[in-house]
Motif scaffolding. Structure first.
Motif, PDB file in Angstrom:
ATOM      1  N   PHE A  99      64.632  30.425  46.670  1.00 46.03           N
ATOM      2  CA  PHE A  99      65.864  31.221  46.647  1.00 46.03           C
ATOM      3  C   PHE A  99      67.097  30.396  46.322  1.00 46.03           C
ATOM      4  N   GLY A 100      66.939  29.091  46.110  1.00 50.06           N
ATOM      5  CA  GLY A 100      68.060  28.253  45.688  1.00 50.06           C
ATOM      6  C   GLY A 100      69.196  28.216  46.687  1.00 50.06           C
ATOM      7  N   LEU A 101      70.398  28.520  46.219  1.00 48.66           N
ATOM      8  CA  LEU A 101      71.579  28.521  47.076  1.00 48.66           C
ATOM      9  C   LEU A 101      71.792  29.857  47.773  1.00 48.66           C
ATOM     10  N   ALA A 102      70.854  30.771  47.583  1.00 51.34           N
ATOM     11  CA  ALA A 102      70.946  32.096  48.224  1.00 51.34           C
ATOM     12  C   ALA A 102      72.281  32.752  47.870  1.00 51.34           C
ATOM     13  N   GLU A 103      72.950  33.322  48.871  1.00 48.23           N
ATOM     14  CA  GLU A 103      74.185  34.069  48.595  1.00 48.23           C
ATOM     15  C   GLU A 103      75.365  33.187  48.205  1.00 48.23           C
ATOM     16  N   ARG A 104      75.205  31.881  48.282  1.00 41.31           N
ATOM     17  CA  ARG A 104      76.323  30.995  47.982  1.00 41.31           C
ATOM     18  C   ARG A 104      76.397  30.593  46.505  1.00 41.31           C
ATOM     19  N   TRP A 105      75.468  31.065  45.692  1.00 42.02           N
ATOM     20  CA  TRP A 105      75.493  30.722  44.278  1.00 42.02           C
ATOM     21  C   TRP A 105      76.797  31.142  43.590  1.00 42.02           C
ATOM     22  N   PRO A 106      77.311  32.369  43.783  1.00 38.13           N
ATOM     23  CA  PRO A 106      78.567  32.726  43.102  1.00 38.13           C
ATOM     24  C   PRO A 106      79.720  31.789  43.447  1.00 38.13           C
ATOM     25  N   GLU A 107      79.799  31.356  44.719  1.00 35.73           N
ATOM     26  CA  GLU A 107      80.853  30.420  45.102  1.00 35.73           C
ATOM     27  C   GLU A 107      80.693  29.088  44.377  1.00 35.73           C
ATOM     28  N   PHE A 108      79.458  28.637  44.264  1.00 31.64           N
ATOM     29  CA  PHE A 108      79.209  27.377  43.564  1.00 31.64           C
ATOM     30  C   PHE A 108      79.609  27.478  42.097  1.00 31.64           C
ATOM     31  N   VAL A 109      79.287  28.606  41.464  1.00 26.09           N
ATOM     32  CA  VAL A 109      79.644  28.803  40.055  1.00 26.09           C
ATOM     33  C   VAL A 109      81.162  28.769  39.884  1.00 26.09           C
ATOM     34  N   ASP A 110      81.879  29.407  40.806  1.00 26.52           N
ATOM     35  CA  ASP A 110      83.346  29.404  40.725  1.00 26.52           C
ATOM     36  C   ASP A 110      83.888  27.986  40.859  1.00 26.52           C
ATOM     37  N   LEU A 111      83.365  27.234  41.793  1.00 36.66           N
ATOM     38  CA  LEU A 111      83.819  25.862  41.985  1.00 36.66           C
ATOM     39  C   LEU A 111      83.482  24.987  40.791  1.00 36.66           C
ATOM     40  N   LEU A 112      82.312  25.177  40.242  1.00 34.89           N
ATOM     41  CA  LEU A 112      81.907  24.388  39.082  1.00 34.89           C
ATOM     42  C   LEU A 112      82.750  24.743  37.871  1.00 34.89           C
ATOM     43  N   GLY A 113      83.056  26.027  37.719  1.00 31.45           N
ATOM     44  CA  GLY A 113      83.864  26.456  36.580  1.00 31.45           C
ATOM     45  C   GLY A 113      85.248  25.853  36.592  1.00 31.45           C
ATOM     46  N   ALA A 114      85.769  25.597  37.814  1.00 25.50           N
ATOM     47  CA  ALA A 114      87.099  25.002  37.915  1.00 25.50           C
ATOM     48  C   ALA A 114      87.113  23.562  37.434  1.00 25.50           C
ATOM     49  N   GLY A 115      85.956  22.879  37.517  1.00 28.94           N
ATOM     50  CA  GLY A 115      85.907  21.479  37.095  1.00 28.94           C
ATOM     51  C   GLY A 115      85.185  21.259  35.794  1.00 28.94           C
ATOM     52  N   LEU A 116      84.569  22.310  35.269  1.00 31.35           N
ATOM     53  CA  LEU A 116      83.791  22.166  34.039  1.00 31.35           C
ATOM     54  C   LEU A 116      83.945  23.456  33.242  1.00 31.35           C
ATOM     55  N   THR A 117      84.937  23.494  32.405  1.00 28.42           N
ATOM     56  CA  THR A 117      85.246  24.714  31.661  1.00 28.42           C
ATOM     57  C   THR A 117      84.232  24.938  30.541  1.00 28.42           C
ATOM     58  N   GLY A 118      83.968  26.201  30.282  1.00 26.17           N
ATOM     59  CA  GLY A 118      83.133  26.575  29.147  1.00 26.17           C
ATOM     60  C   GLY A 118      81.657  26.323  29.312  1.00 26.17           C
ATOM     61  N   CYS A 119      81.179  26.128  30.549  1.00 28.28           N
ATOM     62  CA  CYS A 119      79.758  25.850  30.727  1.00 28.28           C
ATOM     63  C   CYS A 119      78.992  27.142  31.013  1.00 28.28           C
ATOM     64  N   THR A 120      77.779  27.180  30.570  1.00 26.13           N
ATOM     65  CA  THR A 120      76.866  28.261  30.902  1.00 26.13           C
ATOM     66  C   THR A 120      75.602  27.639  31.498  1.00 26.13           C
ATOM     67  N   PHE A 121      74.772  28.476  32.097  1.00 22.24           N
ATOM     68  CA  PHE A 121      73.608  27.960  32.798  1.00 22.24           C
ATOM     69  C   PHE A 121      72.312  28.385  32.133  1.00 22.24           C
ATOM     70  N   ALA A 122      71.365  27.464  32.099  1.00 13.89           N
ATOM     71  CA  ALA A 122      69.983  27.775  31.743  1.00 13.89           C
ATOM     72  C   ALA A 122      69.149  27.558  32.996  1.00 13.89           C
ATOM     73  N   TYR A 123      68.180  28.442  33.210  1.00 13.04           N
ATOM     74  CA  TYR A 123      67.391  28.430  34.447  1.00 13.04           C
ATOM     75  C   TYR A 123      66.002  27.863  34.195  1.00 13.04           C
ATOM     76  N   ARG A 124      65.519  27.084  35.164  1.00  8.04           N
ATOM     77  CA  ARG A 124      64.121  26.637  35.146  1.00  8.04           C
ATOM     78  C   ARG A 124      63.572  26.747  36.554  1.00  8.04           C
ATOM     79  N   ASP A 125      62.399  27.323  36.671  1.00  4.73           N
ATOM     80  CA  ASP A 125      61.753  27.486  37.961  1.00  4.73           C
ATOM     81  C   ASP A 125      61.145  26.158  38.406  1.00  4.73           C
ATOM     82  N   LEU A 126      61.402  25.763  39.658  1.00  7.66           N
ATOM     83  CA  LEU A 126      60.775  24.584  40.242  1.00  7.66           C
ATOM     84  C   LEU A 126      59.773  25.016  41.302  1.00  7.66           C
ATOM     85  N   ASP A 127      58.819  24.136  41.603  1.00  9.92           N
ATOM     86  CA  ASP A 127      57.908  24.440  42.703  1.00  9.92           C
ATOM     87  C   ASP A 127      57.894  23.278  43.685  1.00  9.92           C
ATOM     88  N   LEU A 128      57.115  23.423  44.751  1.00  9.02           N
ATOM     89  CA  LEU A 128      57.130  22.454  45.839  1.00  9.02           C
ATOM     90  C   LEU A 128      56.608  21.086  45.429  1.00  9.02           C
TER      91      LEU A 128
END
Length: 290
Positions: A99-128
């Motif tokens: 579940f990654g950062l769970a409900e805190r992902w949107p907050e992380f994206v906002d914080l990251l956007g403030a320090g890294l403009t114009g970035c987008t995300f690509a997703y990769r599934d990890l396992d144990l």
């Protein structure tokens, strides 16, 4: 087995001392020793003879260590994995365990956007099993992983602590419990869960021990379904009840260490995007939880 297990075995072959070998990988001797034992179980071979005074390689160990050195040399010689989406191109590839950062992902994206403009995300599934190697081998720019202690070559920013739970069948005698201890479920059958890292095996406890050298479940998302199908128990983080609900299982608080979530990056990776990820992770811990 994973690359880390082979590295541990090669280091032990060089040091012939569990304490010194463990220190070279920044972990304690006990989890280091458990990792060596699991490797021997997986191979069906005794690699090292241990006495109270010394550690020596067995003939089988000499053969395996020689092969391990060849494998590690090939791995270390690999060029950076070609990837059309790199942080330098404005795309940050993030590996996510469960579940990654769970409900805190949107907050992380906002914080990251403030320090890294114009970035987008690509997703990769990890396992144990691959959660650390995916970062070290540059398959992802950063990983949202379960942190269980230092790992050679990686830098961690802890961001979230989630209580531990037992995932139990809804019809089991444990389902109505308000709280369970390891002693309460000591005799219960467990879903075998893969644990590529010694610290993760310690956290998982009986679920990791249930593997006994066989392949365990690697994806946290599959645990509730496995519990429902087999009637066995499993260990998870409490957030699983929200992200992986299942009508036939219950998530019961289980005494023991919390599931610590961290953002991991390569220790020697100081690109602007990586530094922005680390800053955003640190800032996230200062914000009040919603």
């Amino acid at each position: 087995m994973d690359v880390r297990s082979l590295r541990y075995a090669v280091t032990l072959a060089e040091e012939l001392h569990f304490g010194r070998a463990a220190q070279r990988h920044y972990i304690s001797a006990q989890p280091f020793g458990r990792c060596i034992q699991r490797l021997e179980q997986e191979l069906g071979l005794t690699l090292f003879e241990r006495t109270s005074r010394r550690v020596v390689l067995t003939p089988a160990g000499e053969r395996v260590i020689a092969q391990a050195r060849s494998i590690l040399a090939a791995v270390d010689a690999l060029p950076e994995t070609p990837h059309p989406q790199r942080a330098d191109d404005g795309v940050v590839t993030v590996g996510v365990l469960g579940f990654g950062l769970a409900e805190r992902w949107p907050e992380f994206v906002d914080l990251l956007g403030a320090g890294l403009t114009g970035c987008t995300f690509a997703y990769r599934d990890l396992d144990l099993v691959d959660q650390y190697d995916a970062i070290r081998l540059q398959h992802v720019d950063a990983g949202i992983i379960q942190y269980t202690g230092p790992v050679d070559g990686l830098a961690f920013e802890p961001v979230l602590s989630v209580p531990r739970v037992a995932v139990v069948p809804a019809r089991s005698p444990y389902a109505d419990a308000d709280h369970l201890t390891p002693a309460d479920v000591a005799d219960a059958p467990w879903i075998p869960v893969a644990a590529g890292d010694p610290g993760l095996a310690t956290w998982a406890g009986p679920a990791a021990q249930a593997t006994r050298g066989i392949a365990g479940l690697r994806n946290p998302a599959g645990i509730p379904t496995a519990v429902s199908m087999t009637g066995h128990l499993a260990v998870h983080a409490a957030a699983a009840a929200r992200f992986y609900p299942h009508p036939d299982v219950r998530f019961v608080p289980l005494a023991g260490p919390a599931c610590e979530i961290a953002i991991a990056t390569r220790e020697n990776d100081n690109r602007p995007a990586t530094q922005a990820i680390r800053r955003a992770a640190r800032l996230l811990t200062t914000l009040p939880k919603a």
